[in-house]
Design a protein around this motif. Structure first.
Motif: not given
Length: 249
Positions: A111-140
């Motif tokens: 999303p950052i490199q191809v779509l050129g979206r803002e990093r802060s916006e993408v990070e918030a969405q990415a964290r929400a999606l990782l929660a959706k797929v039940r991977l909270t805590g695995k971000e790092n």
């Protein structure tokens, strides 16, 4: 087999042919999917199922026929493939994660490199999606530290972070053990329940029965039979469909 007629198909293939060398893979294939529908493509190995998905996403050019997705003529010589792939996500059997990037970085990169979206916006969405797929805590964590099912769920989150209108899933559970198969399929069911248009190539017949709105049975590069999941699994009309289902159910 008569083709399916939809008034406003979101995905439509008409008379599609594809050969690799002298080997025909798709032979006059017709397929249609409605918006927000979950369609499963089933059939024996080598029947051309995965090639259908690759044609929808322009990863494999068709030899002849018409492919249209969300109003985009995929078979056009003037196709903007990058624009198409912003709208059509695909998840493969192989996770294709970057091993030297963390889970969060893997999800955020495109999303950052191809779509050129803002990093802060993408990070918030990415964290929400990782929660959706039940991977909270695995971000790092790094991909090598995850199970196969966890890596596949990262791949799904990564594709969703591109905000596609269509999700294609190509045998995404084929390399997983039975317990992690359930984890991945439950995530896909949740995505579908939210209204995402999904096309899945799968050997998981129970999942196809429960989750699909419509099912296509393929053999030797052709659609042999198609119908609602209930109709096709309860009362298949073609002898090849019956023989296949007798083996796998």
């Amino acid at each position: 087999m008569s083709k399916r007629i939809l008034e406003n198909p979101f995905i439509e293939l008409q008379g599609v042919t594809k050969a690799f060398g002298r080997t025909p893979v798709l032979q006059g294939l017709d397929l249609a999917v409605a918006r927000s529908e979950v369609a499963c493509i089933i059939g024996p190995s080598g029947s051309g199922k995965s090639t259908v998905l690759r044609c929808i996403n322009a990863l494999t050019p068709v030899d002849s026929g018409r492919v249209e997705v969300a109003g985009i003529r995929v078979d056009s010589a003037r196709l903007d493939a990058q624009a198409l792939r912003k709208r059509v996500g695909i998840v493969f059997q192989g996770y294709n994660l970057f091993p030297h990037r963390t889970v969060l970085q893997n999800v955020m990169m495109a999303p950052i490199q191809v779509l050129g979206r803002e990093r802060s916006e993408v990070e918030a969405q990415a964290r929400a999606l990782l929660a959706k797929v039940r991977l909270t805590g695995k971000e790092n964590a790094y991909p090598g530290e995850l199970s196969g099912g966890q890596q596949q769920r990262v791949a799904i989150a990564r594709s969703l972070c591109m905000q596609p209108e269509v999700m294609l899933f190509d045998e995404v559970t084929a390399a997983l053990d039975p317990e992690t198969v359930k984890e991945v399929l439950s995530v896909i069911q949740e995505i579908a329940a939210e209204g995402m248009t999904c096309v899945l190539v799968t050997h998981e017949m129970r999942f196809a029965q429960e989750a699909a709105d419509y099912v296509y049975f393929m053999d030797q590069g052709r659609v042999v039979e198609h119908g609602s999941a209930d109709a096709l699994f309860r009362a298949p009309q073609d002898a090849r469909t019956r023989a296949f289902l007798d083996k796998v159910l």
